[in-house]
Design a protein around this motif. Structure first.
Motif, PDB file in Angstrom:
ATOM      1  N   LYS A 133       0.510  -7.293  -8.374  1.00  0.00           N
ATOM      2  CA  LYS A 133       0.598  -5.906  -8.856  1.00  0.00           C
ATOM      3  C   LYS A 133      -0.789  -5.353  -9.167  1.00  0.00           C
ATOM      4  O   LYS A 133      -1.093  -4.200  -8.868  1.00  0.00           O
ATOM      5  CB  LYS A 133       1.484  -5.844 -10.103  1.00  0.00           C
ATOM      6  CG  LYS A 133       2.965  -6.036  -9.820  1.00  0.00           C
ATOM      7  CD  LYS A 133       3.777  -5.965 -11.114  1.00  0.00           C
ATOM      8  CE  LYS A 133       5.273  -6.109 -10.826  1.00  0.00           C
ATOM      9  NZ  LYS A 133       6.081  -6.074 -12.086  1.00  0.00           N
ATOM     10  N   THR A 134      -1.624  -6.202  -9.751  1.00  0.00           N
ATOM     11  CA  THR A 134      -2.981  -5.760 -10.088  1.00  0.00           C
ATOM     12  C   THR A 134      -3.783  -5.428  -8.842  1.00  0.00           C
ATOM     13  O   THR A 134      -4.547  -4.460  -8.820  1.00  0.00           O
ATOM     14  CB  THR A 134      -3.706  -6.862 -10.891  1.00  0.00           C
ATOM     15  OG1 THR A 134      -2.987  -7.125 -12.094  1.00  0.00           O
ATOM     16  CG2 THR A 134      -5.139  -6.439 -11.238  1.00  0.00           C
ATOM     17  N   LEU A 135      -3.581  -6.218  -7.788  1.00  0.00           N
ATOM     18  CA  LEU A 135      -4.382  -6.074  -6.571  1.00  0.00           C
ATOM     19  C   LEU A 135      -3.691  -5.225  -5.502  1.00  0.00           C
ATOM     20  O   LEU A 135      -4.190  -5.135  -4.367  1.00  0.00           O
ATOM     21  CB  LEU A 135      -4.689  -7.455  -5.984  1.00  0.00           C
ATOM     22  CG  LEU A 135      -5.473  -8.420  -6.887  1.00  0.00           C
ATOM     23  CD1 LEU A 135      -5.660  -9.757  -6.187  1.00  0.00           C
ATOM     24  CD2 LEU A 135      -6.827  -7.827  -7.251  1.00  0.00           C
ATOM     25  N   LYS A 136      -2.592  -4.588  -5.847  1.00  0.00           N
ATOM     26  CA  LYS A 136      -1.766  -3.874  -4.870  1.00  0.00           C
ATOM     27  C   LYS A 136      -2.560  -2.896  -4.005  1.00  0.00           C
ATOM     28  O   LYS A 136      -2.411  -2.869  -2.780  1.00  0.00           O
ATOM     29  CB  LYS A 136      -0.651  -3.123  -5.606  1.00  0.00           C
ATOM     30  CG  LYS A 136       0.252  -2.321  -4.685  1.00  0.00           C
ATOM     31  CD  LYS A 136       1.313  -1.570  -5.488  1.00  0.00           C
ATOM     32  CE  LYS A 136       2.178  -0.712  -4.553  1.00  0.00           C
ATOM     33  NZ  LYS A 136       3.208   0.059  -5.315  1.00  0.00           N
ATOM     34  N   GLU A 137      -3.446  -2.097  -4.617  1.00  0.00           N
ATOM     35  CA  GLU A 137      -4.186  -1.080  -3.871  1.00  0.00           C
ATOM     36  C   GLU A 137      -5.403  -1.651  -3.143  1.00  0.00           C
ATOM     37  O   GLU A 137      -5.959  -1.004  -2.249  1.00  0.00           O
ATOM     38  CB  GLU A 137      -4.631   0.041  -4.822  1.00  0.00           C
ATOM     39  CG  GLU A 137      -3.498   0.737  -5.557  1.00  0.00           C
ATOM     40  CD  GLU A 137      -2.502   1.387  -4.599  1.00  0.00           C
ATOM     41  OE1 GLU A 137      -2.954   1.893  -3.546  1.00  0.00           O
ATOM     42  OE2 GLU A 137      -1.290   1.374  -4.897  1.00  0.00           O
ATOM     43  N   CYS A 138      -5.814  -2.858  -3.539  1.00  0.00           N
ATOM     44  CA  CYS A 138      -7.012  -3.467  -2.944  1.00  0.00           C
ATOM     45  C   CYS A 138      -6.694  -4.334  -1.729  1.00  0.00           C
ATOM     46  O   CYS A 138      -7.477  -4.381  -0.763  1.00  0.00           O
ATOM     47  CB  CYS A 138      -7.729  -4.332  -3.983  1.00  0.00           C
ATOM     48  SG  CYS A 138      -8.308  -3.423  -5.437  1.00  0.00           S
ATOM     49  N   LEU A 139      -5.560  -5.017  -1.764  1.00  0.00           N
ATOM     50  CA  LEU A 139      -5.220  -5.992  -0.729  1.00  0.00           C
ATOM     51  C   LEU A 139      -5.209  -5.419   0.695  1.00  0.00           C
ATOM     52  O   LEU A 139      -5.624  -6.115   1.636  1.00  0.00           O
ATOM     53  CB  LEU A 139      -3.856  -6.633  -1.047  1.00  0.00           C
ATOM     54  CG  LEU A 139      -3.847  -7.566  -2.267  1.00  0.00           C
ATOM     55  CD1 LEU A 139      -2.419  -7.964  -2.630  1.00  0.00           C
ATOM     56  CD2 LEU A 139      -4.698  -8.799  -1.998  1.00  0.00           C
ATOM     57  N   PRO A 140      -4.777  -4.168   0.913  1.00  0.00           N
ATOM     58  CA  PRO A 140      -4.751  -3.655   2.292  1.00  0.00           C
ATOM     59  C   PRO A 140      -6.132  -3.507   2.928  1.00  0.00           C
ATOM     60  O   PRO A 140      -6.219  -3.308   4.146  1.00  0.00           O
ATOM     61  CB  PRO A 140      -4.085  -2.269   2.130  1.00  0.00           C
ATOM     62  CG  PRO A 140      -3.302  -2.351   0.869  1.00  0.00           C
ATOM     63  CD  PRO A 140      -4.113  -3.235  -0.027  1.00  0.00           C
ATOM     64  N   HIS A 141      -7.194  -3.609   2.154  1.00  0.00           N
ATOM     65  CA  HIS A 141      -8.544  -3.373   2.684  1.00  0.00           C
ATOM     66  C   HIS A 141      -9.296  -4.665   3.008  1.00  0.00           C
ATOM     67  O   HIS A 141     -10.469  -4.620   3.388  1.00  0.00           O
ATOM     68  CB  HIS A 141      -9.346  -2.528   1.696  1.00  0.00           C
ATOM     69  CG  HIS A 141      -8.665  -1.235   1.353  1.00  0.00           C
ATOM     70  ND1 HIS A 141      -8.485  -0.236   2.263  1.00  0.00           N
ATOM     71  CD2 HIS A 141      -8.078  -0.815   0.197  1.00  0.00           C
ATOM     72  CE1 HIS A 141      -7.839   0.772   1.693  1.00  0.00           C
ATOM     73  NE2 HIS A 141      -7.581   0.439   0.444  1.00  0.00           N
ATOM     74  N   ILE A 142      -8.633  -5.802   2.866  1.00  0.00           N
ATOM     75  CA  ILE A 142      -9.230  -7.075   3.249  1.00  0.00           C
ATOM     76  C   ILE A 142      -9.039  -7.283   4.757  1.00  0.00           C
ATOM     77  O   ILE A 142      -7.966  -7.008   5.297  1.00  0.00           O
ATOM     78  CB  ILE A 142      -8.581  -8.240   2.460  1.00  0.00           C
ATOM     79  CG1 ILE A 142      -8.898  -8.101   0.958  1.00  0.00           C
ATOM     80  CG2 ILE A 142      -9.089  -9.587   2.978  1.00  0.00           C
ATOM     81  CD1 ILE A 142     -10.360  -8.241   0.609  1.00  0.00           C
ATOM     82  N   ARG A 143     -10.072  -7.761   5.440  1.00  0.00           N
ATOM     83  CA  ARG A 143      -9.991  -7.985   6.895  1.00  0.00           C
ATOM     84  C   ARG A 143      -9.498  -9.425   7.133  1.00  0.00           C
ATOM     85  O   ARG A 143     -10.271 -10.332   7.441  1.00  0.00           O
ATOM     86  CB  ARG A 143     -11.368  -7.775   7.534  1.00  0.00           C
ATOM     87  CG  ARG A 143     -12.150  -6.562   7.013  1.00  0.00           C
ATOM     88  CD  ARG A 143     -11.513  -5.244   7.360  1.00  0.00           C
ATOM     89  NE  ARG A 143     -12.098  -4.120   6.666  1.00  0.00           N
ATOM     90  CZ  ARG A 143     -13.041  -3.326   7.170  1.00  0.00           C
ATOM     91  NH1 ARG A 143     -13.549  -3.575   8.358  1.00  0.00           N
ATOM     92  NH2 ARG A 143     -13.477  -2.293   6.482  1.00  0.00           N
TER      93      ARG A 143
END
Length: 473
Positions: free
Chosen positions: A223-233
């Motif tokens: 939940k904390t990383l929800k918005e960040c995870l899609p930007h990992i390659r």
């Protein structure tokens, strides 16, 4: 062949600014009426140097005195002083500005569309004040991300923030803006590692041992990383990193994504349904190592000063330009450790190859000396060496640096801890409490023939620093 006389041109233009003769523009700087400064300037000069002023002056009509009035309430007098002198003379001095003032100067220079100055100030902050940039990272990065012309600082922040002690306190929106960058110069597995650390810092109750994590623990981090995870390659990870770095945290990922990562691992050519972000554009060129000359933490000298001192130590006729052969290791600072000479002997006992730097109170002069011999506590003696030297460094009020090498080796270093005194012959004598006693002096010296200070009067210091000189090899 063209002969150039820029110094004379610069000086004449500066005199024109200071005299205000034939001015046709009045610029009011400052917000409070009682603190407003009025600058009498010449529109032809300002609009030829700055597109901003050209637009402004075109919008303003002359008053009854045939003068255009421009009000700039949102800029400090300190910052505008630097800018207007730069516009007229092509010169700037940053030595007396705080780091925050220099950054304000950068913002103002960008507003005035002074591109040359914008680029210079960014490089200056990175080369001389990178520790401050890291300390104020969130503020600096937000600003640089909003301003197109701040690419130099933005790139610096993007590629250094992960190793900053302030990384865990980074706001989510700032972190996301960094993760989106295609030219982030860091391996994807390391970016993933830092992202996990950032998420854990936001959830301090998570178990330290990953083997003890429950599904709820993984859900909290997800939940904390929800918005960040899609930007990992994810598809830029090596096979080994997929197993070692991603697999332990597979519960953070959607089932289909984790499945596709494994499919690519086993059968690289098989189609998948997950979005594949392009790999980051990491530079493959191996650039020559640039060693910063000093003191990310010097309160007195700049990198340029450090390079000049290193050239003297190395006996180079041509000053070092960027790669400093020496590391300056800070040992003592007056404002941190105390101003008594005895403090230097206590901390630097048995240390050789030291540089002491002094900022003279009231004048801003920067004086100093290099001692290649060991400092010895509780062992009063005059020591002999021909490798020592004293100096005064170039500042705003000092046109050129002055170097004075040991001319005669007798009594060149006064190691007198009981008095206490540290002396370079009589050319530079440091006695007692450097801040309160006003007993330091520079006198005519047999050992060092060139005087580094025109005044023989005693002085006290505003700050001093002692560095150990270490080889970078």
């Amino acid at each position: 062949m063209t002969t150039q006389f820029y110094d004379r041109l610069s000086n004449d233009s500066t005199q024109l600014l200071e005299s205000g003769v034939n001015y046709d523009v009045s610029i009011e700087v400052g917000e409070e009426v009682s603190l407003v400064n009025i600058y009498k300037v010449h529109s032809i000069i300002l609009q030829s140097r700055s597109p901003y002023f050209k637009k402004k002056f075109d919008e303003i009509t002359f008053n009854e005195n045939h003068v255009k009035v421009l009000k700039l309430p949102n800029i400090s007098v300190k910052v505008f002083n630097v800018i207007i002198k730069y516009i007229y003379s092509g010169k700037i001095s940053l030595e007396k500005l705080k780091n925050s003032d220099t950054f304000d100067l950068l913002i103002a220079s960008n507003e005035f569309e002074l591109d040359e100055l914008v680029e210079h100030l960014q490089s200056h902050l990175i080369n001389n004040n990178s520790s401050w940039l890291r300390l104020k990272f969130a503020q600096i990065y937000r600003t640089s991300y909003q301003v197109k012309n701040f690419k130099i600082i933005r790139d610096f922040c993007s590629n250094t923030i992960f190793e900053s002690e302030n990384f865990h306190s980074l706001p989510e929106d700032v972190l996301i803006s960094i993760l989106k960058q295609d030219d982030l110069q860091l391996e994807e597995s390391k970016i993933w590692k830092y992202l996990i650390e950032w998420g854990k810092a936001k959830n301090p109750t998570l178990p330290t041992n990953l083997d003890k994590w429950t599904s709820d623990n993984f859900l909290s981090l997800k939940k904390t990383l929800k918005e960040c995870l899609p930007h990992i390659r994810y598809f830029s990870f090596s096979n080994e990193d997929v197993i070692e770095k991603i697999h332990p945290y597979q519960q953070l990922l959607e089932h289909q994504l984790f499945s596709d990562i494994n499919i690519k691992l086993i059968t690289p050519n098989k189609p998948i349904s997950s979005i594949v972000l392009p790999p980051r554009n990491i530079l493959n060129t191996i650039l020559p190592t640039r060693i910063t000359s000093i003191p990310l933490f010097s309160n007195i000298i700049t990198n340029e000063h450090a390079l000049e001192i290193s050239s003297w130590i190395n006996r180079k006729k041509i000053p070092c330009i960027e790669n400093n052969p020496y590391e300056f290791k800070l040992l003592v600072r007056g404002s941190r450790d105390g101003f008594d000479i005895k403090t230097i002997y206590n901390i630097c006992d048995q240390v050789s190859k030291t540089i002491i730097i002094l900022k003279v109170k009231g004048t801003g002069e920067i004086l100093g000396g290099y001692n290649p011999l060991e400092l010895e506590n509780y062992n009063d003696q005059w020591k002999k060496t021909k490798e020592s030297f004293v100096f005064s460094l170039k500042t705003t009020n000092m046109k050129d640096s002055i170097l004075s090498r040991a001319y005669h080796e007798n009594c060149t270093i006064g190691n007198i801890s009981s008095r206490p005194e540290l002396s370079f012959g009589h050319a530079l004598r440091l006695i007692g409490n450097l801040k309160t006693e006003r007993r330091c002096c520079c006198e005519v010296s047999f050992e060092y023939r060139i005087q580094i200070r025109s005044k023989c009067s005693s002085f006290s210091v505003e700050e001093y620093e002692v560095f150990e000189i270490l080889s970078n090899k």
